[in-house]
Design an enzyme around this catalytic site. Structure first.
Site, PDB file in Angstrom:
ATOM      1  N   GLY A  19       0.909  -1.102  -0.045  1.00 46.71           N
ATOM      2  CA  GLY A  19      -0.011  -0.119   0.040  1.00 46.71           C
ATOM      3  C   GLY A  19       1.128   1.399   0.178  1.00 46.71           C
ATOM      4  N   CYS A  20       2.064   1.237   0.843  1.00 53.25           N
ATOM      5  CA  CYS A  20       2.735   2.276   0.915  1.00 53.25           C
ATOM      6  C   CYS A  20       3.328   2.652  -0.598  1.00 53.25           C
ATOM      7  CB  CYS A  20       3.904   2.242   2.012  1.00 53.25           C
ATOM      8  SG  CYS A  20       2.948   2.153   3.501  1.00 53.25           S
TER       9      CYS A  20
END
Length: 128
Positions: free
Chosen positions: A25-26
């Protein structure tokens, strides 16, 4: 070391906060800002990332993905806490802030998803 005053002295800034470097996600969020850096720069905004990761982890992640913006480390989580990005368990909430030249926060998105952060920030800055 980059101070908050330095970040917005000559231009606005988009500061995105992420829970942990090198996670899916990052990485999605960071690569989205990378893909849109020109659109943001054209409107007078620089991009900065911030997490509690150690500087070495930040540097490795930055190099691996050729991220063209500074990644800031707040290992003691003081800045993250001041920005409202800490969960009760001291985990990090994904956020972004759009800050005008001079330091006024124009938009704050706390708890935004990795898929939504970039398009919301870009739309705010560009008006599209």
């Amino acid at each position: 070391m980059i101070s908050s005053k330095d970040m917005v002295r000559d231009h606005g800034a988009v500061l995105f906060i992420y829970p942990q470097a090198c996670t899916s996600g990052c990485t999605l969020q960071a690569n989205g800002f990378k893909a849109n850096i020109r659109a943001l720069a054209d409107r007078g905004y620089a991009v900065y990332g911030l997490s509690a990761d150690e500087p070495a982890a930040q540097a490795g992640w930055k190099a691996e993905h050729s991220l063209p913006f500074p990644l800031l480390s707040d290992t003691d989580k003081q800045v993250l806490g001041a920005l409202g990005a800490l969960k009760p368990d001291r985990g990090i909430t994904r956020c972004h802030f759009v800050i005008a030249k001079g330091g006024k926060v124009e938009d704050a998105q706390i708890g935004i998803g990795s898929k939504d952060s970039v398009p919301v920030a870009v739309a705010f800055v560009t008006g599209k």
